[in-house]
Design a protein around this motif. Structure first.
Motif, PDB file in Angstrom:
ATOM      1  N   VAL A 330       0.840  -1.208   0.000  1.00 53.26           N
ATOM      2  CA  VAL A 330       0.000   0.000   0.000  1.00 53.26           C
ATOM      3  C   VAL A 330       0.870   1.251   0.000  1.00 53.26           C
ATOM      4  CG1 VAL A 330      -1.712   1.317   1.295  1.00 53.26           C
ATOM      5  CG2 VAL A 330      -1.914  -1.168   1.137  1.00 53.26           C
ATOM      6  N   LEU A 331       1.919   1.234   0.808  1.00 48.27           N
ATOM      7  CA  LEU A 331       2.817   2.376   0.876  1.00 48.27           C
ATOM      8  C   LEU A 331       4.050   2.108   0.003  1.00 48.27           C
ATOM      9  CD1 LEU A 331       2.701   3.172   4.703  1.00 48.27           C
ATOM     10  CD2 LEU A 331       1.452   4.292   2.868  1.00 48.27           C
ATOM     11  N   PRO A 332       4.415   3.062  -0.854  1.00 46.43           N
ATOM     12  CA  PRO A 332       5.558   2.858  -1.764  1.00 46.43           C
ATOM     13  C   PRO A 332       6.891   3.002  -1.038  1.00 46.43           C
ATOM     14  CG  PRO A 332       4.647   5.064  -2.062  1.00 46.43           C
ATOM     15  CD  PRO A 332       3.767   4.372  -1.065  1.00 46.43           C
ATOM     16  N   ILE A 333       7.276   1.953  -0.329  1.00 47.99           N
ATOM     17  CA  ILE A 333       8.506   1.989   0.463  1.00 47.99           C
ATOM     18  C   ILE A 333       9.457   0.919  -0.062  1.00 47.99           C
ATOM     19  CG2 ILE A 333       9.504   1.691   2.754  1.00 47.99           C
ATOM     20  CD1 ILE A 333       6.858   2.611   3.946  1.00 47.99           C
ATOM     21  N   TRP A 334      10.624   1.380  -0.560  1.00 47.78           N
ATOM     22  CA  TRP A 334      11.650   0.454  -1.042  1.00 47.78           C
ATOM     23  C   TRP A 334      12.965   0.654  -0.306  1.00 47.78           C
ATOM     24  CZ3 TRP A 334       8.365   3.120  -4.349  1.00 47.78           C
ATOM     25  CH2 TRP A 334       7.403   2.333  -4.989  1.00 47.78           C
ATOM     26  N   ASN A 335      13.033   1.646   0.555  1.00 52.38           N
ATOM     27  CA  ASN A 335      14.211   1.826   1.398  1.00 52.38           C
ATOM     28  C   ASN A 335      13.727   2.263   2.779  1.00 52.38           C
ATOM     29  OD1 ASN A 335      13.366   4.419   0.851  1.00 52.38           O
ATOM     30  ND2 ASN A 335      15.160   4.976  -0.359  1.00 52.38           N
ATOM     31  N   TYR A 336      14.646   2.416   3.719  1.00 52.76           N
ATOM     32  CA  TYR A 336      14.234   2.671   5.105  1.00 52.76           C
ATOM     33  C   TYR A 336      13.557   4.037   5.218  1.00 52.76           C
ATOM     34  CZ  TYR A 336      14.195   2.398  10.133  1.00 52.76           C
ATOM     35  OH  TYR A 336      13.782   2.330  11.436  1.00 52.76           O
ATOM     36  N   PRO A 337      12.312   4.083   5.764  1.00 53.45           N
ATOM     37  CA  PRO A 337      11.587   5.363   5.874  1.00 53.45           C
ATOM     38  C   PRO A 337      12.240   6.291   6.891  1.00 53.45           C
ATOM     39  CG  PRO A 337      10.107   3.474   6.125  1.00 53.45           C
ATOM     40  CD  PRO A 337      11.497   2.957   6.232  1.00 53.45           C
ATOM     41  N   LEU A 338      12.384   7.552   6.507  1.00 57.41           N
ATOM     42  CA  LEU A 338      12.904   8.579   7.412  1.00 57.41           C
ATOM     43  C   LEU A 338      12.114   9.866   7.195  1.00 57.41           C
ATOM     44  CD1 LEU A 338      16.783   8.096   7.107  1.00 57.41           C
ATOM     45  CD2 LEU A 338      15.361   7.558   9.089  1.00 57.41           C
ATOM     46  N   GLY A 339      11.671  10.477   8.283  1.00 56.30           N
ATOM     47  CA  GLY A 339      10.933  11.729   8.185  1.00 56.30           C
ATOM     48  C   GLY A 339      11.044  12.502   9.482  1.00 56.30           C
ATOM     49  N   TYR A 340       9.990  13.239   9.808  1.00 58.18           N
ATOM     50  CA  TYR A 340       9.961  14.029  11.038  1.00 58.18           C
ATOM     51  C   TYR A 340       8.993  13.408  12.033  1.00 58.18           C
ATOM     52  CZ  TYR A 340      12.786  17.606   8.847  1.00 58.18           C
ATOM     53  OH  TYR A 340      13.822  18.266   8.254  1.00 58.18           O
ATOM     54  N   GLU A 341       9.293  13.596  13.296  1.00 62.26           N
ATOM     55  CA  GLU A 341       8.492  12.977  14.350  1.00 62.26           C
ATOM     56  C   GLU A 341       7.114  13.607  14.455  1.00 62.26           C
ATOM     57  OE1 GLU A 341      11.677  11.316  17.640  1.00 62.26           O
ATOM     58  OE2 GLU A 341      10.676  13.214  18.005  1.00 62.26           O
ATOM     59  N   GLY A 342       6.129  12.777  14.720  1.00 65.24           N
ATOM     60  CA  GLY A 342       4.815  13.271  15.098  1.00 65.24           C
ATOM     61  C   GLY A 342       3.828  13.416  13.958  1.00 65.24           C
TER      62      GLY A 342
END
Length: 438
Positions: A330-342
């Protein structure tokens, strides 16, 4: 134009050098590499006399030096390669006393000129393009400052400092935003969505004071609160949804509630949708909220997604629910997810429309996952950028060229987080104070 000391620190400023003013060719080469502006920083709560005594006693921070060559490198990287705008450094130059600004102008003119240009461009987004506003005044001052530099020196400086590029960028930004700006400063096409249990929302009252918000949607996770009938919230007429029993961490909306809200309004999206936690933001986060709101009021915000958290989410091991969501596709993730908290972010109507199928599929995946509400909330809390079409590894805000420059502030509370400087942002303090006074 700033004319007093920064809100965050009391400081004394001194420009230092190793010899007399160089010739024009050496001046053009970073105003000679030994040029630096030195700061002595004392406790902001002290008065001038007490701060002077602390300084003489060696109890203030005297470590920081703003080098001419460093500032040159930063502005060149920004204007030529899209690097982070050195807004923090510019504010240090602009908030020093007038006599030291004059001295810097005579010893290293581009530092003072480009500081005016940078902050002037940022204010275009906050106040709207105007030929008689503060942004125009800052640029007029920068132009006047160039006239005070000897022509042969200015010509030499223009070959190694991006003076012309800064002027052209300001003009391009002015014209682009002028075409977007509308007359009424309202938030009638902006929706605010919050979930709360028993948190005090007086901070939201302060944030929206004097603004005409288009819609406030409040999901009560602990039942109805009679305080919502009082004063500010009665005027806002929030749409209150009771009976939402799931609670997110620190007053944030649980994933199911946030996604359900998006699906509920899929045929009538506002121009922008803001999801905010009901817990009061930290000071620097509140300042950042203010910058976003003022840009919305000025109708100058062009971003499709803005993470509103101040802290980068650290890498952690994926749990069962996160692995399940990734494996579902469902989510297009092919590498480790990184973003901002919260769960705090702004998303545009355009991006909501583009993401609606993903939101619906994600709701179905939640139902099939077998994970608890708490587990699902923890799974998605730092992945909202992916839900709304951003890359799994969201760029650091200051380095993200897609964001308007006024939002490209350094992660965390300070651009000087690796030094002994106080951990606050002079740029955010100044910009938010300017907004409070308008």
């Amino acid at each position: 134009m700033p004319s007093h000391l920064p809100l965050s620190w009391a400081f004394l400023l001194s420009a230092t050098w190793s010899r007399t003013l160089p010739d024009k060719n050496e001046l053009a080469n970073a105003c000679y590499f030994t040029y630096r502006v030195g700061y002595v920083i004392c406790d902001a709560s002290l008065g001038p006399e007490a701060a002077q005594k602390e300084m003489e006693a060696g109890r203030c921070n005297a470590d920081f030096r703003l080098m001419g060559s460093d500032f040159q490198r930063l502005v060149l990287k920004h204007y030529m390669e899209g690097g982070r705008p050195p807004l923090e450094e510019a504010m240090w130059l602009l908030t020093s006393s007038e006599n030291f600004q004059t001295r810097t102008l005579s010893e290293c003119p581009p530092m003072q000129i480009l500081a005016n240009m940078l902050y002037g461009e940022a204010l275009l987004y906050l106040d709207g393009p105007s030929r008689d506003g503060e942004s125009a005044m800052l640029v007029a001052q920068a132009i006047e400052q160039t006239k005070r530099v000897q022509p042969e020196v200015l010509n030499a400086l223009a070959r190694t400092w991006p003076l012309d590029m800064a002027t052209h960028r300001f003009q391009e930004t002015f014209l682009a935003l002028q075409g977007m700006a509308k007359g009424d400063r309202k938030l009638d096409l902006v929706h605010f969505v919050l979930c709360r249990c028993d948190e005090d929302l007086s901070w939201l009252e302060e944030l929206l004071e004097g603004m005409q918000a288009g819609g406030v949607y409040l999901y009560e996770t602990c039942g109805h609160d009679e305080r919502l009938k009082d004063g500010f919230f009665e005027k806002l007429s929030p749409e209150v949804v009771s009976g939402a029993t799931a609670k997110g961490p620190k007053g944030s909306c649980p994933a199911q509630i946030a996604l359900t809200h998006v699906l509920r309004y899929k045929l009538d999206f506002p121009e922008f949708l803001l999801f905010l936690p009901s817990a009061a933001p930290l000071e620097q986060e509140r300042y950042f909220y203010q910058l976003v709101l003022n840009s919305l009021l000025s109708h100058t915000l062009t971003a499709d997604f803005v993470a509103l958290g101040s802290t980068r989410a650290p890498p952690v091991s994926l749990d069962m629910c996160q692995r399940s969501l990734i494996q579902s596709g469902v989510l297009p993730i092919w590498n480790y997810p990184l973003g901002y908290e919260g769960s705090r972010f702004l998303v545009s109507a355009k991006r909501l429309v583009e993401s609606i199928d993903r939101v619906a599929s994600l709701m179905a995946a939640f139902a099939e996952s077998g994970c608890t509400t708490v587990e699902l909330e923890e799974a998605i809390a730092n992945w909202w950028h992916i839900v709304f079409g951003e890359p799994a590894q969201l760029p650091i805000r200051a380095e993200d060229e897609r964001l308007p420059m006024f939002l490209r502030v350094a992660d965390g509370p300070s651009g000087f987080s690796r030094t002994r400087m106080p951990k606050s942002s002079d740029y955010l303090n100044w910009a938010a104070t300017d907004l409070d006074e308008t």
